[in-house]
Design an enzyme around this catalytic site. Structure first.
Site, PDB file in Angstrom:
ATOM      1  N   LYS A  29      64.130 -10.196  32.200  1.00 18.93           N
ATOM      2  CA  LYS A  29      64.781 -11.038  31.177  1.00 18.93           C
ATOM      3  C   LYS A  29      64.029 -10.974  29.853  1.00 18.93           C
ATOM      4  O   LYS A  29      64.637 -10.832  28.790  1.00 18.93           O
ATOM      5  CB  LYS A  29      64.881 -12.474  31.710  1.00 18.93           C
ATOM      6  CG  LYS A  29      65.497 -13.455  30.738  1.00 18.93           C
ATOM      7  CD  LYS A  29      66.145 -14.632  31.442  1.00 18.93           C
ATOM      8  CE  LYS A  29      65.157 -15.582  32.102  1.00 18.93           C
ATOM      9  NZ  LYS A  29      64.398 -16.413  31.168  1.00 18.93           N
ATOM     10  N   SER A  30      62.707 -11.073  29.906  1.00 17.92           N
ATOM     11  CA  SER A  30      61.918 -11.052  28.664  1.00 17.92           C
ATOM     12  C   SER A  30      62.129  -9.741  27.904  1.00 17.92           C
ATOM     13  O   SER A  30      62.314  -9.729  26.681  1.00 17.92           O
ATOM     14  CB  SER A  30      60.424 -11.192  28.983  1.00 17.92           C
ATOM     15  OG  SER A  30      60.156 -12.462  29.503  1.00 17.92           O
ATOM     16  N   ARG A  34      64.209  -8.840  24.157  1.00 24.60           N
ATOM     17  CA  ARG A  34      63.490  -8.126  23.090  1.00 24.60           C
ATOM     18  C   ARG A  34      64.158  -6.786  22.770  1.00 24.60           C
ATOM     19  O   ARG A  34      64.202  -6.366  21.613  1.00 24.60           O
ATOM     20  CB  ARG A  34      62.026  -7.932  23.506  1.00 24.60           C
ATOM     21  CG  ARG A  34      61.220  -9.253  23.465  1.00 24.60           C
ATOM     22  CD  ARG A  34      60.002  -9.179  24.342  1.00 24.60           C
ATOM     23  NE  ARG A  34      59.085 -10.308  24.196  1.00 24.60           N
ATOM     24  CZ  ARG A  34      59.226 -11.493  24.812  1.00 24.60           C
ATOM     25  NH1 ARG A  34      60.269 -11.719  25.603  1.00 24.60           N
ATOM     26  NH2 ARG A  34      58.327 -12.451  24.640  1.00 24.60           N
ATOM     27  N   GLY A 102      65.515 -20.641  26.281  1.00 27.13           N
ATOM     28  CA  GLY A 102      64.405 -20.933  25.366  1.00 27.13           C
ATOM     29  C   GLY A 102      63.912 -19.687  24.667  1.00 27.13           C
ATOM     30  O   GLY A 102      63.598 -19.711  23.467  1.00 27.13           O
ATOM     31  N   ASP A 327      56.547 -18.859  35.267  1.00 28.91           N
ATOM     32  CA  ASP A 327      57.875 -19.178  35.808  1.00 28.91           C
ATOM     33  C   ASP A 327      57.905 -19.169  37.332  1.00 28.91           C
ATOM     34  O   ASP A 327      58.954 -19.423  37.934  1.00 28.91           O
ATOM     35  CB  ASP A 327      58.907 -18.180  35.269  1.00 28.91           C
ATOM     36  CG  ASP A 327      59.056 -18.294  33.756  1.00 28.91           C
ATOM     37  OD1 ASP A 327      58.747 -19.369  33.200  1.00 28.91           O
ATOM     38  OD2 ASP A 327      59.466 -17.297  33.133  1.00 28.91           O
ATOM     39  N   LYS A 354      60.100 -26.726  30.299  1.00 26.28           N
ATOM     40  CA  LYS A 354      60.974 -25.599  30.629  1.00 26.28           C
ATOM     41  C   LYS A 354      62.432 -26.102  30.691  1.00 26.28           C
ATOM     42  O   LYS A 354      62.737 -27.149  30.139  1.00 26.28           O
ATOM     43  CB  LYS A 354      60.523 -24.949  31.941  1.00 26.28           C
ATOM     44  CG  LYS A 354      59.109 -24.360  31.860  1.00 26.28           C
ATOM     45  CD  LYS A 354      59.018 -23.232  30.855  1.00 26.28           C
ATOM     46  CE  LYS A 354      57.621 -22.643  30.790  1.00 26.28           C
ATOM     47  NZ  LYS A 354      57.489 -21.638  29.728  1.00 26.28           N
ATOM     48  N   ARG A 402      65.505 -21.604  38.131  1.00 19.44           N
ATOM     49  CA  ARG A 402      64.374 -21.326  39.036  1.00 19.44           C
ATOM     50  C   ARG A 402      64.252 -22.409  40.109  1.00 19.44           C
ATOM     51  O   ARG A 402      63.848 -22.126  41.238  1.00 19.44           O
ATOM     52  CB  ARG A 402      63.077 -21.171  38.246  1.00 19.44           C
ATOM     53  CG  ARG A 402      63.192 -20.104  37.175  1.00 19.44           C
ATOM     54  CD  ARG A 402      62.041 -19.142  37.115  1.00 19.44           C
ATOM     55  NE  ARG A 402      62.208 -18.276  35.962  1.00 19.44           N
ATOM     56  CZ  ARG A 402      62.738 -17.036  36.000  1.00 19.44           C
ATOM     57  NH1 ARG A 402      63.115 -16.501  37.142  1.00 19.44           N
ATOM     58  NH2 ARG A 402      62.884 -16.329  34.896  1.00 19.44           N
TER      59      ARG A 402
HETATM   60  O1  LIG Z   1      58.343 -14.715  26.050  1.00 21.97           O
HETATM   61  C1  LIG Z   1      59.073 -14.791  27.049  1.00 21.97           C
HETATM   62  O2  LIG Z   1      59.967 -13.953  27.295  1.00 21.97           O
HETATM   63  C2  LIG Z   1      58.882 -15.921  27.973  1.00 21.97           C
HETATM   64  C3  LIG Z   1      57.756 -16.695  27.881  1.00 21.97           C
HETATM   65  C4  LIG Z   1      57.482 -17.866  28.730  1.00 21.97           C
HETATM   66  O3  LIG Z   1      57.721 -19.049  27.976  1.00 21.97           O
HETATM   67  P1  LIG Z   1      56.582 -19.724  27.021  1.00 21.97           P
HETATM   68  O4  LIG Z   1      56.322 -18.834  25.899  1.00 21.97           O
HETATM   69  O5  LIG Z   1      57.227 -21.018  26.592  1.00 21.97           O
HETATM   70  O6  LIG Z   1      55.401 -19.921  27.918  1.00 21.97           O
HETATM   71  C5  LIG Z   1      58.372 -17.882  29.970  1.00 21.97           C
HETATM   72  O7  LIG Z   1      58.303 -19.130  30.588  1.00 21.97           O
HETATM   73  C6  LIG Z   1      59.798 -17.533  29.655  1.00 21.97           C
HETATM   74  O8  LIG Z   1      60.585 -17.494  30.824  1.00 21.97           O
HETATM   75  C7  LIG Z   1      59.906 -16.179  29.006  1.00 21.97           C
HETATM   76  C1  LIG Z   2      61.407 -20.675  31.189  1.00 22.07           C
HETATM   77  C2  LIG Z   2      62.333 -19.741  31.372  1.00 22.07           C
HETATM   78  O1  LIG Z   2      63.144 -19.204  30.403  1.00 22.07           O
HETATM   79  P1  LIG Z   2      63.442 -19.677  28.916  1.00 22.07           P
HETATM   80  O2  LIG Z   2      62.218 -20.352  28.351  1.00 22.07           O
HETATM   81  O3  LIG Z   2      63.817 -18.430  28.206  1.00 22.07           O
HETATM   82  O4  LIG Z   2      64.617 -20.624  28.986  1.00 22.07           O
HETATM   83  C3  LIG Z   2      62.521 -19.126  32.709  1.00 22.07           C
HETATM   84  O5  LIG Z   2      63.297 -18.155  32.792  1.00 22.07           O
HETATM   85  O6  LIG Z   2      61.955 -19.584  33.724  1.00 22.07           O
END
Ligand SMILES: O=C(O)C1=C[C@@H](OP(=O)(O)O)[C@@H](O)[C@H](O)C1
Ligand SMILES: C=C(OP(=O)(O)O)C(=O)O
Length: 449
Positions: A29-30, A34, A102, A327, A354, A402
């Protein structure tokens, strides 16, 4: 999209035999978010394969279109993005809705800060509760203006900087999203953007910046990291191969560790060391977890990960490990419930912000299924039951994918089935989750509640 008006309850029960087979999970997903954003900022056409087609990432695709990039699907997981070049995004004609994501919302704040355009962003009820000041505050130093709802929440409006200034910022919390937002804004700024993170967090943004031709310098500090980016590079379109998401693989692998007679391989899993804290922890617990075919694909380490059933013992998870498994705590808590002894997970304050308050919600998930757990400060302590997990609970998932998947994994292990009030949000990150578990189980162990 996952709609709170149409909850989708599910129930998981123990399979009659172990989980088995070789499987793949959807793309990371990350990296998928990007890939679309960098594709939109590059000159030329970026071909992406293995993109996660989950709702969170589709929100980013829609936002990139609204900002003027051409984004099209050319096959399953195959996407093409015709970019507009750094500084070339155009003003969107409508509100950008980032759904449950997020990452999409915060990284987009960084992109918008560097462009002299006006935009409004919102999200679903979960995202509208999450803190945005952690990005709007540092990004304001570029010259961008942000207006948010009370408490720094969405919806927000932004007018990006006409001539963005480079940031020199030390993050107060370890967050790859905040770091990435600052770096994305830095692309449009003249001069060097300097970011210090207090702990090392996932570095997919830095890797992708280099992959598209930007100059990034990284220096390891004890314990954090300094990242410097030269502003206003020409990003050149480059192909991207998205590996399987280790955060998604975690559910199938933990299930295999806990369900007797299981042996499961997940192929092509991303193994960036800043993402593999869960695997480290599970090995410390005695898990039979092995990696084969380790290689580098598309600039990221990947491998085939095999998990085999066996007893686990409790461990203490240090706070410094949190960024590399942020996560994965809900599913680790399920493993801890089945382990022998008390597992102590330290330094989990970030879990409170989260998709839900994951610290409270994970403790509630455990309690609903007969596991004794307590929160002490920012720590979660779980009393393991040496394989004898009662189950039988109905878990409130609070719009959090999750939590839903973790609760369903618990149902595979427990003596009585576990139900979740709403599994719809699993579509944000892991489309096909229930079908994949059922395939590995050789029958319908996850089904309608
Ligand atoms: O940069 C990212 O893709 C992510 C960073 C993390 O959040 P934080 O930056 O709030 O720790 C993670 O929890 C999220 O699922 C994805
Ligand atoms: C925290 C998560 O994602 P995001 O912050 O992108 O909603 C996640 O996928 O567990």
């Amino acid at each position: 999209m996952a709609h709170p008006d149409a909850p989708h309850p599910l129930r998981a029960a123990a399979p009659s035999r172990g989980l088995a087979g070789r499987h793949t999970v959807p793309g990371d997903k990350s990296i998928s978010h990007r890939a679309l954003m960098f594709g939109a900022l590059a000159v030329g056409t970026t071909e992406i394969s293995g993109l996660l087609e989950g709702e969170d990432v589709l929100r980013t695709a829609a936002a990139m279109r609204a900002l003027g990039a051409e984004v099209e699907q050319t096959g399953p997981g195959a996407w093409r993005v015709a970019g507009r070049g750094v500084g070339g995004l155009v003003e969107p004609s409508d509100v950008l809705d980032m759904g449950n994501s997020g990452t999409a919302a915060r990284l987009l704040c960084g992109l918008l800060a560097g462009h002299p355009i006006f935009a409004v962003m919102t999200g679903d009820a979960s995202l509208r509760k999450r803190p945005m000041r952690r990005v709007t505050e540092p990004l304001s130093a570029t010259g961008a203006s942000f207006w948010t709802r009370e408490g720094g929440r969405l919806p927000l409006a932004v007018r990006g900087a006409a001539e963005a200034l480079p940031l020199d910022y030390t993050l107060p919390v370890a967050s790859a999203q905040v770091k990435s937002a600052c770096l994305l804004a830095g692309l449009c700024a003249r001069g060097t953007t300097r970011i210090i993170e207090p702990e090392r967090t996932r570095d997919h943004t830095e890797n992708m910046l280099r992959h598209f031709g930007a100059t990034v310098r990284v220096e390891d500090l004890a314990p954090g990291r300094l990242v410097e980016l030269e502003g206003q590079p020409e990003l050149v379109a480059a192909p991207i191969l998205v590996p399987g998401d280790p955060s998604s693989a975690a559910f199938l692998l933990v299930a295999a560790l806990l369900v007797p007679r299981s042996r499961v391989t997940v192929e092509n899993v991303g193994l960036n060391p800043l993402r593999t804290g869960l695997f480290t922890t599970l090995r410390e617990m005695g898990a039979r977890l092995t990696v084969e075919n380790a290689r580098v694909a598309g600039g990221e380490p990947v491998g085939d990960v095999t998990a085999e059933y066996g007893p686990l013992r409790a461990v203490e998870v240090p706070p410094g490990r949190a960024p590399s498994m942020i996560d994965e705590y809900p599913v680790l808590a399920v493993a801890a419930a089945a382990a022998e002894g008390e597992t102590r997970m330290r330094g989990l304050s970030e879990l409170r912000v989260k998709e839900s308050d994951r610290l409270a919600a994970t403790a509630a998930l455990l309690a609903a299924n007969g596991i004794s757990a307590r929160i002490e400060g920012d720590d979660l302590l779980v009393q393991g039951r040496s394989g004898a997990v009662p189950g039988g609970g109905l878990v409130a998932t609070h719009m959090d994918h999750r939590l839903a998947m973790s609760a369903l994994v618990m149902g595979l292990v427990a003596r009585a089935p576990v139900a979740v009030d709403d599994a719809a949000f699993i579509e944000t990150s892991f489309p096909g989750f229930a079908a994949l578990v059922n395939l590995a189980a050789g029958g319908p162990v996850i089904g309608p509640a």
